[in-house]
Structure formats: C-alpha cells, structure tokens
Write a protein that holds these residues in place. Structure first.
Motif, PDB file in Angstrom:
ATOM      1  N   LEU A  41       0.832  -1.205   0.000  1.00 28.85           N
ATOM      2  CA  LEU A  41       0.000   0.000   0.000  1.00 28.85           C
ATOM      3  C   LEU A  41       0.868   1.258   0.000  1.00 28.85           C
ATOM      4  N   ASP A  42       1.912   1.250   0.826  1.00 22.84           N
ATOM      5  CA  ASP A  42       2.815   2.406   0.899  1.00 22.84           C
ATOM      6  C   ASP A  42       3.577   2.607  -0.410  1.00 22.84           C
ATOM      7  N   ILE A  43       4.087   1.515  -0.962  1.00 27.55           N
ATOM      8  CA  ILE A  43       4.881   1.608  -2.200  1.00 27.55           C
ATOM      9  C   ILE A  43       4.015   2.118  -3.349  1.00 27.55           C
ATOM     10  N   ASN A  44       2.808   1.641  -3.436  1.00 29.36           N
ATOM     11  CA  ASN A  44       1.893   2.075  -4.487  1.00 29.36           C
ATOM     12  C   ASN A  44       1.573   3.560  -4.354  1.00 29.36           C
ATOM     13  N   ARG A  45       1.580   4.056  -3.105  1.00 24.29           N
ATOM     14  CA  ARG A  45       1.277   5.472  -2.852  1.00 24.29           C
ATOM     15  C   ARG A  45       2.516   6.359  -3.008  1.00 24.29           C
ATOM     16  N   LEU A  46       3.635   5.912  -2.445  1.00 23.81           N
ATOM     17  CA  LEU A  46       4.845   6.737  -2.419  1.00 23.81           C
ATOM     18  C   LEU A  46       5.676   6.632  -3.703  1.00 23.81           C
ATOM     19  N   LYS A  47       5.565   5.486  -4.372  1.00 27.49           N
ATOM     20  CA  LYS A  47       6.314   5.219  -5.604  1.00 27.49           C
ATOM     21  C   LYS A  47       7.806   5.557  -5.470  1.00 27.49           C
ATOM     22  N   PRO A  48       8.491   4.886  -4.539  1.00 24.08           N
ATOM     23  CA  PRO A  48       9.936   5.101  -4.383  1.00 24.08           C
ATOM     24  C   PRO A  48      10.698   4.572  -5.592  1.00 24.08           C
ATOM     25  N   ASP A  49      11.941   5.018  -5.727  1.00 21.53           N
ATOM     26  CA  ASP A  49      12.781   4.498  -6.817  1.00 21.53           C
ATOM     27  C   ASP A  49      13.066   3.011  -6.610  1.00 21.53           C
ATOM     28  N   ILE A  50      13.326   2.639  -5.339  1.00 22.21           N
ATOM     29  CA  ILE A  50      13.677   1.247  -5.027  1.00 22.21           C
ATOM     30  C   ILE A  50      12.949   0.805  -3.766  1.00 22.21           C
ATOM     31  N   ALA A  51      12.384  -0.403  -3.805  1.00 22.03           N
ATOM     32  CA  ALA A  51      11.817  -1.035  -2.618  1.00 22.03           C
ATOM     33  C   ALA A  51      12.753  -2.144  -2.171  1.00 22.03           C
ATOM     34  N   ILE A  52      13.176  -2.088  -0.913  1.00 20.92           N
ATOM     35  CA  ILE A  52      14.051  -3.114  -0.338  1.00 20.92           C
ATOM     36  C   ILE A  52      13.174  -4.004   0.532  1.00 20.92           C
ATOM     37  N   LEU A  53      13.016  -5.264   0.133  1.00 24.49           N
ATOM     38  CA  LEU A  53      12.008  -6.129   0.729  1.00 24.49           C
ATOM     39  C   LEU A  53      12.613  -7.391   1.329  1.00 24.49           C
ATOM     40  N   ASP A  54      12.233  -7.677   2.574  1.00 24.56           N
ATOM     41  CA  ASP A  54      12.534  -8.973   3.173  1.00 24.56           C
ATOM     42  C   ASP A  54      11.605 -10.008   2.544  1.00 24.56           C
ATOM     43  N   ILE A  55      12.042 -11.248   2.426  1.00 23.02           N
ATOM     44  CA  ILE A  55      11.154 -12.272   1.866  1.00 23.02           C
ATOM     45  C   ILE A  55      10.082 -12.667   2.871  1.00 23.02           C
ATOM     46  N   GLU A  56      10.487 -13.097   4.060  1.00 22.14           N
ATOM     47  CA  GLU A  56       9.542 -13.608   5.046  1.00 22.14           C
ATOM     48  C   GLU A  56       8.970 -12.468   5.877  1.00 22.14           C
ATOM     49  N   MET A  57       7.700 -12.110   5.603  1.00 26.49           N
ATOM     50  CA  MET A  57       7.006 -11.075   6.369  1.00 26.49           C
ATOM     51  C   MET A  57       5.563 -11.510   6.596  1.00 26.49           C
ATOM     52  N   PRO A  58       4.900 -10.982   7.641  1.00 26.95           N
ATOM     53  CA  PRO A  58       3.486 -11.286   7.848  1.00 26.95           C
ATOM     54  C   PRO A  58       2.622 -10.715   6.725  1.00 26.95           C
ATOM     55  N   LYS A  59       1.468 -11.338   6.523  1.00 22.66           N
ATOM     56  CA  LYS A  59       0.406 -10.875   5.613  1.00 22.66           C
ATOM     57  C   LYS A  59       0.740 -11.025   4.133  1.00 22.66           C
ATOM     58  N   ALA A  60       1.973 -10.712   3.742  1.00 24.83           N
ATOM     59  CA  ALA A  60       2.415 -10.924   2.354  1.00 24.83           C
ATOM     60  C   ALA A  60       3.935 -10.952   2.352  1.00 24.83           C
ATOM     61  N   THR A  61       4.525 -11.847   1.567  1.00 22.33           N
ATOM     62  CA  THR A  61       5.983 -11.936   1.513  1.00 22.33           C
ATOM     63  C   THR A  61       6.555 -10.830   0.623  1.00 22.33           C
ATOM     64  N   GLY A  62       7.853 -10.655   0.720  1.00 23.25           N
ATOM     65  CA  GLY A  62       8.515  -9.701  -0.167  1.00 23.25           C
ATOM     66  C   GLY A  62       8.339 -10.069  -1.628  1.00 23.25           C
ATOM     67  N   LEU A  63       8.280 -11.363  -1.907  1.00 22.48           N
ATOM     68  CA  LEU A  63       8.088 -11.814  -3.290  1.00 22.48           C
ATOM     69  C   LEU A  63       6.661 -11.531  -3.770  1.00 22.48           C
ATOM     70  N   ASP A  64       5.687 -11.614  -2.846  1.00 20.16           N
ATOM     71  CA  ASP A  64       4.318 -11.224  -3.194  1.00 20.16           C
ATOM     72  C   ASP A  64       4.272  -9.752  -3.591  1.00 20.16           C
ATOM     73  N   VAL A  65       4.964  -8.931  -2.810  1.00 21.18           N
ATOM     74  CA  VAL A  65       5.002  -7.491  -3.093  1.00 21.18           C
ATOM     75  C   VAL A  65       5.708  -7.225  -4.420  1.00 21.18           C
ATOM     76  N   ALA A  66       6.796  -7.959  -4.669  1.00 24.17           N
ATOM     77  CA  ALA A  66       7.518  -7.803  -5.941  1.00 24.17           C
ATOM     78  C   ALA A  66       6.604  -8.159  -7.117  1.00 24.17           C
ATOM     79  N   ASP A  67       5.809  -9.218  -6.955  1.00 22.97           N
ATOM     80  CA  ASP A  67       4.851  -9.600  -7.997  1.00 22.97           C
ATOM     81  C   ASP A  67       3.839  -8.477  -8.238  1.00 22.97           C
ATOM     82  N   ASP A  68       3.349  -7.873  -7.145  1.00 19.99           N
ATOM     83  CA  ASP A  68       2.363  -6.789  -7.264  1.00 19.99           C
ATOM     84  C   ASP A  68       2.957  -5.574  -7.978  1.00 19.99           C
ATOM     85  N   ILE A  69       4.212  -5.245  -7.658  1.00 24.62           N
ATOM     86  CA  ILE A  69       4.889  -4.117  -8.300  1.00 24.62           C
ATOM     87  C   ILE A  69       5.023  -4.354  -9.795  1.00 24.62           C
ATOM     88  N   LEU A  70       5.393  -5.582 -10.158  1.00 21.22           N
ATOM     89  CA  LEU A  70       5.533  -5.929 -11.576  1.00 21.22           C
ATOM     90  C   LEU A  70       4.179  -5.863 -12.281  1.00 21.22           C
TER      91      LEU A  70
END
Length: 202
Positions: A41-70
C-alpha cells in the motif's frame, strides 16, 4: 536523490538499516513497514525508486510485493534481502524481475553499492546465492540476454554485438553486466562456459 522504501519485519534491523541508508547523501528512506500488505500500500502510494524487501514477512511476503509491483507496472525497482538460500525463492525472484537479490548478512556497504548500481539499470544478485542456485534446469537469463551471450560466445566484440542486434554499445554493456551478475561470474568467458556446461545454447 534515490528514494527508498524498506520492508522488514524485524523492527531493530529495519530501524538500523533505515538510519544507515539515510546517512548517505544521495539516499532517502521514504518509509518502512513490518508486513508485506502495508508495504505494498505504501509503495503504491509513495512510488519510491527502489523497494528493499525482506522475503519472510506477515500478511504478504517480499516476493508477493515484488509480484504486485511488476503487475502494476510501477517504475519502482526491487531489491530482495534474504537469509534463505532456497532455489524456489530465487527462481520466483527472477520471474518477478527483481533488480537485486542479496543476503542479509552482507556488509551494509554492499547494499548501498547495489542500490546505486540498480539505479543505473544493473541487476545485482549475490554471487554466493547464484552459484548455489543456478543449474541446467534454472536458466535465469532472459531471451534477450541469451541472444547477447550467444553473440559473445561467437567471439563478437561489444561493438559487433551492438551492430548485429541494433543496440547501442551502452545497452550491450548493461546486458553483459546483468548476465555476469545473474550468473555470479566476472567475465564473458566464465558466462559462456556456464551456459555451455548447462546446455543453455540451442
């Protein structure tokens, strides 16, 4: 200024990393979160140049977020930080077209360097991870990267590859840099040998 977003569920690590990154004159952390859903939600709103994501996180993994960004076609590039050298994770990260895949225990200077290199269009994969992951069944290179590597295998110079593929010299160099990073090698010869040994050339 390179804008960043940091998603890491270990709050102490997240805070320390954000402070380290903000000490760099050309880096600015726009926000942090401890779960993947909030991160997206934050990345979609803030649109940073780079998102640094941990893989194992609650609610959605970093890879889930990477998929959403793509899927959303955001310009935000993704660097995955992981303690997990799992082949399935790496394969999924490659599929999500992440720009970086680094180990958490790497020196912070490596992350800063990776951030700057990613902003120039390079793909940065930790060589140790790559060597452990890549095998004949898991070619991480895109079709275009394979075309460039095949030309390199034929002995073509950067200029000759550029002319043959109607690309600029700089674009060819970027492709070669991405190839070396993805394969965890240092030069064309090593890349070509890996491709031949794994029978990636058809």
């Amino acid at each position: 200024m390179i804008t960043l977003y940091l998603a890491e569920d270990q709050s102490m690590l997240s805070s320390a990393l954000a402070q380290l990154l903000n000490l760099e004159d050309d880096l600015k952390v726009l926000g942090t979160s401890g779960d993947g859903q909030a991160a997206w939600l934050d990345i979609n709103r803030l649109k940073p140049d780079i998102a640094i994501l941990d893989i194992e996180m609650p609610k959605a993994t970093g890879l889930d977020v990477a998929d959403d960004i793509l899927a959303a076609h955001l310009a935000t590039k993704v660097i995955i930080l992981t303690t997990f050298a799992q082949k399935a994770y790496f394969a999924r990260a490659v599929k999500a077209k992440v720009s970086g895949y680094l180990l958490k225990d790497s020196p912070s200077d490596d992350l800063v360097t990776a951030i700057r290199n990613v902003m120039t269009g390079q793909t940065i994969y930790d060589p140790e991870l790559v060597r452990n992951m890549v095998n004949a069944a898991d070619n991480p290179l895109s079709d275009q990267e394979m075309v460039v590597l095949k030309s390199a295998a034929d002995g073509d110079t950067t200029k000759e590859i550029a002319e043959k593929l109607f690309l600029s010299n700089g674009t060819v160099r970027n492709y070669l840099s991405a190839i070396f990073s993805k394969l965890g090698v240092h030069n064309r010869l090593e890349a070509v040998n890996m491709a031949k040994n794994n029978k990636w050339f058809t």
